[in-house]
Design an enzyme around this catalytic site. Structure first.
Site, PDB file in Angstrom:
ATOM      1  N   LEU A  22       5.859   7.307 -21.877  1.00  0.00           N
ATOM      2  CA  LEU A  22       5.379   7.572 -23.607  1.00  0.00           C
ATOM      3  C   LEU A  22       6.535   7.509 -24.380  1.00  0.00           C
ATOM      4  O   LEU A  22       7.767   8.162 -24.046  1.00  0.00           O
ATOM      5  CB  LEU A  22       4.704   8.752 -23.528  1.00  0.00           C
ATOM      6  CG  LEU A  22       3.141   8.757 -22.586  1.00  0.00           C
ATOM      7  CD1 LEU A  22       2.643  10.124 -23.024  1.00  0.00           C
ATOM      8  CD2 LEU A  22       2.348   7.569 -23.542  1.00  0.00           C
ATOM      9  N   ASP A  64       5.631   9.535 -16.741  1.00  0.00           N
ATOM     10  CA  ASP A  64       6.418  10.555 -17.447  1.00  0.00           C
ATOM     11  C   ASP A  64       6.582  11.754 -16.555  1.00  0.00           C
ATOM     12  O   ASP A  64       7.054  12.852 -16.974  1.00  0.00           O
ATOM     13  CB  ASP A  64       6.001  11.039 -18.609  1.00  0.00           C
ATOM     14  CG  ASP A  64       5.991  10.000 -19.793  1.00  0.00           C
ATOM     15  OD1 ASP A  64       7.018   9.801 -20.341  1.00  0.00           O
ATOM     16  OD2 ASP A  64       4.972   9.462 -20.142  1.00  0.00           O
ATOM     17  N   GLU A  69       8.968  19.541 -16.655  1.00  0.00           N
ATOM     18  CA  GLU A  69       8.857  20.927 -17.346  1.00  0.00           C
ATOM     19  C   GLU A  69       7.589  21.191 -18.122  1.00  0.00           C
ATOM     20  O   GLU A  69       6.750  22.115 -18.364  1.00  0.00           O
ATOM     21  CB  GLU A  69      10.006  21.053 -18.665  1.00  0.00           C
ATOM     22  CG  GLU A  69       9.682  22.056 -19.602  1.00  0.00           C
ATOM     23  CD  GLU A  69      10.741  22.199 -20.777  1.00  0.00           C
ATOM     24  OE1 GLU A  69      11.608  22.988 -20.669  1.00  0.00           O
ATOM     25  OE2 GLU A  69      10.896  21.302 -21.160  1.00  0.00           O
ATOM     26  N   ASP A  70       6.838  19.862 -18.186  1.00  0.00           N
ATOM     27  CA  ASP A  70       5.622  19.836 -19.227  1.00  0.00           C
ATOM     28  C   ASP A  70       4.288  20.418 -18.481  1.00  0.00           C
ATOM     29  O   ASP A  70       3.347  20.916 -18.856  1.00  0.00           O
ATOM     30  CB  ASP A  70       5.297  18.254 -19.907  1.00  0.00           C
ATOM     31  CG  ASP A  70       6.442  18.368 -20.898  1.00  0.00           C
ATOM     32  OD1 ASP A  70       6.967  19.292 -21.610  1.00  0.00           O
ATOM     33  OD2 ASP A  70       6.990  17.122 -20.885  1.00  0.00           O
ATOM     34  N   ARG A  89      -0.886  11.937 -18.983  1.00  0.00           N
ATOM     35  CA  ARG A  89       0.012  12.888 -17.924  1.00  0.00           C
ATOM     36  C   ARG A  89      -0.791  14.220 -17.473  1.00  0.00           C
ATOM     37  O   ARG A  89      -0.379  14.924 -16.838  1.00  0.00           O
ATOM     38  CB  ARG A  89       1.024  13.619 -19.013  1.00  0.00           C
ATOM     39  CG  ARG A  89       1.952  12.570 -19.670  1.00  0.00           C
ATOM     40  CD  ARG A  89       3.381  13.178 -20.016  1.00  0.00           C
ATOM     41  NE  ARG A  89       3.794  14.063 -19.028  1.00  0.00           N
ATOM     42  CZ  ARG A  89       5.252  14.731 -19.409  1.00  0.00           C
ATOM     43  NH1 ARG A  89       5.484  14.882 -20.585  1.00  0.00           N
ATOM     44  NH2 ARG A  89       5.452  15.174 -18.194  1.00  0.00           N
ATOM     45  N   ARG A 135       0.420  17.938 -28.732  1.00  0.00           N
ATOM     46  CA  ARG A 135       0.160  18.153 -27.282  1.00  0.00           C
ATOM     47  C   ARG A 135      -0.398  19.583 -26.915  1.00  0.00           C
ATOM     48  O   ARG A 135      -1.132  19.539 -25.970  1.00  0.00           O
ATOM     49  CB  ARG A 135       1.320  18.056 -26.550  1.00  0.00           C
ATOM     50  CG  ARG A 135       2.298  16.650 -26.559  1.00  0.00           C
ATOM     51  CD  ARG A 135       1.371  15.457 -25.833  1.00  0.00           C
ATOM     52  NE  ARG A 135       2.171  14.265 -25.997  1.00  0.00           N
ATOM     53  CZ  ARG A 135       2.990  13.688 -25.304  1.00  0.00           C
ATOM     54  NH1 ARG A 135       3.655  14.276 -24.358  1.00  0.00           N
ATOM     55  NH2 ARG A 135       3.602  12.718 -25.543  1.00  0.00           N
ATOM     56  N   HIS A 166       7.724  18.022 -29.302  1.00  0.00           N
ATOM     57  CA  HIS A 166       7.412  19.370 -28.645  1.00  0.00           C
ATOM     58  C   HIS A 166       8.187  20.359 -29.407  1.00  0.00           C
ATOM     59  O   HIS A 166       9.212  19.822 -30.234  1.00  0.00           O
ATOM     60  CB  HIS A 166       8.050  19.221 -27.555  1.00  0.00           C
ATOM     61  CG  HIS A 166       7.091  18.718 -26.369  1.00  0.00           C
ATOM     62  ND1 HIS A 166       7.566  17.845 -25.243  1.00  0.00           N
ATOM     63  CD2 HIS A 166       5.946  18.871 -26.118  1.00  0.00           C
ATOM     64  CE1 HIS A 166       6.650  17.353 -24.573  1.00  0.00           C
ATOM     65  NE2 HIS A 166       5.360  17.935 -24.962  1.00  0.00           N
ATOM     66  N   CYS A 253      13.624  19.170 -20.345  1.00  0.00           N
ATOM     67  CA  CYS A 253      12.374  18.401 -19.738  1.00  0.00           C
ATOM     68  C   CYS A 253      12.441  18.070 -18.396  1.00  0.00           C
ATOM     69  O   CYS A 253      11.279  17.903 -17.802  1.00  0.00           O
ATOM     70  CB  CYS A 253      12.287  17.045 -20.471  1.00  0.00           C
ATOM     71  SG  CYS A 253      12.739  17.247 -22.502  1.00  0.00           S
TER      72      CYS A 253
END
Ligand code: CIR
Length: 261
Positions: A22, A64, A69-70, A89, A135, A166, A253
C-alpha cells in the site's frame, strides 16, 4: 532500565508481493532486491544494538506484512493482537497470533471491529499515546486503551496531523525525555513535558526513527536530520530506506520490540 531498552525483536521477511504494498501517493513500486538489502541491514542494526531478532517467514498473501509493527503491540508483560485498519492487512493479525502465543504468557485481543494499527501507538514513559488516524478508529483506540489498562499501562488518545498515515509517521521517541517530531506534530500539544526536537523543513519523513538501547536508527536519506541528531549527542546509525519509504514506511514499522526479563 529505560523504555527504549529492548533485548528481543520480531521481524518478518518481505514477500515478493511487497512491491505491491500500500501507498497513499503515486510512488513507484519498490525494487524487491534493494528492499531485501534494506531489510537485512535493518536486522543487522537491531542485532548490533543488542536485540535478539526472530525472523518470521514471508507471507505472499499480505504485501505489507513486513511492517510487523502494525498488527500487534508487545511489552515484557504481554502482547496485544491488534486489528489493522486497512482491509488488505486485516489477516495479518491471525498470521502473527501464534508467534505471539509462543513468546508471551498473556496475549490480549481487540475485537473484530476495533481497528488500531501499531504504527499509531507511541510508547512513552508517562503513557502510551494512541493516535487516531485513517487506520485507528476512536472505537479501536478506546478498546486498545482498555487492553493496555489490563497490562497496567496508562493510555491517552491523541489526534494525528492530517495527511499523515500513522501517528508515528510524524514522531518517535529518541530517549526517555526527548521526542523527534514534525512541526505539525510538535505543535499538536501531545508532548507536554518532553524535549521536542523538530525536524528540518523538507525532511518530515525522517520522523519515524527508532531508538534501541541508546542507538537511534534513522534514514540515511535525511542528511540535515542526521546532523541535527548527532549535534545533540545522539548515537545515530543511518540506514537506507529508499525502498521502504516508497510504501510510506520507516524504521519502527519493521519490528516488534520488547524487553524480556
Ligand atoms: C501501509 O500502508 O500499511 C504500509 N504500506 C506501511 C505501513 C507502515 N507502518 C508503520 O508506519 N507502522
Amino acid at each position: 532500565m529505560t523504555i527504549t531498552q529492548f533485548n528481543r525483536a520480531i521481524v518478518r521477511t518481505p514477500g515478493q508481493s511487497v512491491v505491491k504494498g500500500l501507498r497513499a501517493g503515486s510512488q513507484d513500486d519498490p525494487d524487491f532486491d534493494s528492499f531485501m538489502r534494506e531489510h537485512a541491514a535493518y536486522i543487522a542494526a537491531l542485532r548490533a544494538a543488542g536485540a535478539e531478532v526472530d525472523i518470521l517467514p514471508a507471507l505472499e498473501a499480505f504485501p505489507d506484512s513486513v511492517f510487523v509493527e502494525d498488527p500487534a503491540l508487545v511489552f515484557g508483560e504481554g502482547a496485544i493482537l491488534l486489528r489493522p485498519g486497512a482491509p488488505s492487512r486485516r489477516g495479518e493479525s491471525a498470521e502473527i497470533a501464534q508467534a505471539l502465543e509462543q513468546r508471551f504468557s498473556r496475549v490480549l485481543r481487540l475485537a473484530h471491529d476495533e481497528y488500531a494499527d501499531g504504527g499509531d501507538v507511541l510508547v512513552t514513559p508517562n503513557a502510551v499515546i494512541i493516535g487516531l488516524s485513517a487506520r485507528t478508529t476512536r472505537k479501536g483506540a478506546e478498546a486498545l486503551a482498555a487492553k493496555l489498562a489490563e497490562l497496567g499501562r496508562k493510555a491517552v488518545v491523541a489526534e494525528t496531523p492530517k495527511g499523515v498515515l500513522h501517528f508515528k509517521s510524524a514522531c518517535s521517541l529518541l530517549d526517555e525525555t526527548t521526542i523527534l517530531a514534525t512541526k505539525a506534530m510538535a505543535a499538536s500539544g501531545a508532548f507536554t513535558g518532553y524535549d521536542v526536537v523538530t525536524l528540518p523543513d523538507g525532511e518530515e519523513d525522517a520522523a519515524n526513527a527508532l531508538c534501541v538501547n541508546a542507538v537511534v536508527l534513522a534514514g540515511s536519506c535525511y542528511p540535515r536530520t542526521l546532523d541535527l541528531l548527532a549535534a545533540k549527542g545522539f548515537n545515530v546509525v543511518p540506514l537506507a530506506i529508499n525502498e521502504v519509504r516508497k510504501l510510506d514506511a520507516g524504521l519502527s514499522c519493521m519490528s516488534l520490540r520488547w524487553r524480556e526479563m
